[in-house]
Structure formats: structure tokens, C-alpha cells
Design a protein around this motif. Structure first.
Motif, PDB file in Angstrom:
ATOM      1  N   CYS A  33      -0.046   3.159   3.680  1.00 34.85           N
ATOM      2  CA  CYS A  33       0.312   2.620   5.005  1.00 34.85           C
ATOM      3  C   CYS A  33       1.384   1.534   4.937  1.00 34.85           C
ATOM      4  N   CYS A  61      -5.957  -0.996  -0.748  1.00 39.68           N
ATOM      5  CA  CYS A  61      -5.695  -1.452   0.625  1.00 39.68           C
ATOM      6  C   CYS A  61      -6.943  -1.285   1.492  1.00 39.68           C
ATOM      7  N   CYS A  64      -7.014   0.315   4.033  1.00 41.97           N
ATOM      8  CA  CYS A  64      -7.007   1.712   4.493  1.00 41.97           C
ATOM      9  C   CYS A  64      -7.505   2.659   3.404  1.00 41.97           C
ATOM     10  N   CYS A 104       0.852  -1.169   0.000  1.00 41.27           N
ATOM     11  CA  CYS A 104       0.000   0.000   0.000  1.00 41.27           C
ATOM     12  C   CYS A 104       0.900   1.235   0.000  1.00 41.27           C
TER      13      CYS A 104
END
Ligand code: ZN
Length: 239
Positions: A131, A149, A151, A128
């Protein structure tokens, strides 16, 4: 003495061998070489592979990039060949210190090699961009739309695209292993892709062996030159 016998003698006498490999190692496992004349350049795409696999294209045409990447760069059915297996055996026997590869397919690890330095990254690793969470190859293969991802950040393959620099730490390790080796076996590469090809200039050892079907940029420097298939040649070596 035949060239294979000469190679056997060099390998038998050393416990500090480094292997430096290129696309030819992978093409013998059925993975296409997108730089060779027989490779993807002769296939029909809207853009040449060199454009599609560039950083700019990845940023601006991410969906098209992944379409090509999933179809052409990931080869989940590919298996290691005789070259990969022999190199893993040589490492296990304590004779080979590292495999340096320009390939991104992870086949050396699949064959059992432990110390593999991947100058151009690997399709097996994806991160990612936000992150840094790790994702494997199947995550990319199974993603619908752009790989994203948990996130919400974009997931990018850990592969060195055109316009991108090589990883510094990997380059330093490669320079270190090659400069300390007493035998460097270069296989399946014409040594034309820079900066990777320039790494062999760090070699200070006694035997430079080149195994490649076509002529290479370093033929004149070689102590032993074998214009043949890397798998067929290494397959005949006894560990
Ligand atoms: Zn993330």
C-alpha cells in the motif's frame, strides 16, 4: 598557495557549488564502509555483505537480510561530522546548490542540509510494498520478526540493493545539478561504484575538486586534488 587556500579561493568565488560524496564522508562519523578493505568484508559472516544486500537475498532470505540490516546498516547513534556541518553552512549561505550522496544514513539532513540527493536511498525511509505506507527507521529497528505493515504487506527499506536500479528521478536531478554547477567538490569516494560514480561526467564547470585519502578514478581530471580527510579539509574552510 596551500591546497586549503586554493580550495578556499575556489569556494569563496562561487555561488554554484555541488558536492558529491561517498562512504568516506560517513566513515568519519563512525559508520562502517562495507565496500572498503577496512570495512565489513573483513568481518565474519555466512555470506559476504554484497550477497546479503542484494535483491535476490532480500527476497529469498528476508529474515537474515533484516538481521544483518538492523545490526550493520542502521547506526542510530551516528552524528554528523565537520564535513556534513560545513556543507550545510555553505548551502545556508547560498553557495552550495545540492549535496549528492551515495550514503544512506541521512546525516546530511541531520546536519541541516535541505537539498540532498540520495543516489542509494536512505535507511530513514521504509515503505509497505503493498500500500506504499511510510515507516520510519525506528519501526524497522523495533519490529519483531519481519517488518509488516498494518495492511499485512511487507515493509521494505527505501535503499537501493545490489541488482536494483537507481531511482530515475533522483538521477535526473543529480545530472541537472552537476551539469549546471561551476564547482564540483567530490569527497570521500574513490569513484569506483557505478552507476553513481559516472554522474560526475555531467560536470561542465570550471573547477573539479577531489578530496579523498586514496587515489580516485578521476584524479587526472581534477583541477585541485587534496589527498586528505574530507572532514579535516572542509572543517578548515570559512563560509
Ligand atoms: Zn501496507
Amino acid at each position: 598557495m596551500s591546497k586549503i587556500d586554493q580550495l578556499q579561493k575556489i569556494i569563496s568565488a562561487s555561488d554554484n557549488i555541488v558536492f558529491f560524496g561517498g562512504a568516506g564522508v560517513s566513515t568519519e562519523s563512525g559508520i562502517p564502509d562495507f565496500r572498503s578493505v577496512d570495512g565489513l568484508y573483513h568481518e565474519q559472516y555466512q555470506y559476504p555483505p554484497e550477497t546479503i544486500l542484494s535483491h535476490t537475498f532480500y527476497r529469498n532470505h528476508t529474515a537474515e537480510f533484516f538481521d544483518f540490516y538492523k545490526k550493520k546498516m542502521i547506526c542510530p547513534e551516528a552524528k554528523p561530522n565537520k564535513a556534513h556541518s560545513k556543507l550545510a553552512e555553505l548551502e545556508q549561505a547560498g553557495k552550495l546548490k545540492a549535496v549528492v550522496t551515495q550514503n544512506i544514513d541521512g546525516l546530511h539532513q541531520m546536519a541541516g542540509s535541505k537539498k540532498v540527493l540520495e543516489l542509494h536511498g536512505s535507511v530513514k525511509r521504509n515503505y509497505c510494498e503493498r500500500c506504499k505506507k511510510f515507516y520510519d527507521e525506528s519501526f524497522i529497528m523495533n519490529s519483531v520478526g519481519l517488518p509488516t505493515c498494518s495492511c499485512g504487506g511487507p515493509v521494505k527499506p527505501d535503499v537501493v540493493l545490489y541488482e536494483e536500479g537507481l531511482d530515475r528521478d533522483t538521477m535526473q536531478q543529480v545530472a541537472s545539478y552537476i551539469s549546471k554547477a561551476d564547482v564540483l567538490i567530490v569527497g570521500g569516494t574513490s569513484l569506483v561504484v557505478y552507476p553513481a560514480a559516472g554522474m560526475i561526467d555531467y560536470f561542465r564547470g570550471s573547477s573539479l575538486v577531489l578530496i579523498n585519502r586514496a587515489a580516485t578514478a578521476a584524479d587526472k581530471k581534477a583541477n585541485l586534488l587534496i589527498p586528505d580527510s574530507i572532514g579535516e579539509v572542509l572543517g578548515q574552510i570559512s563560509v
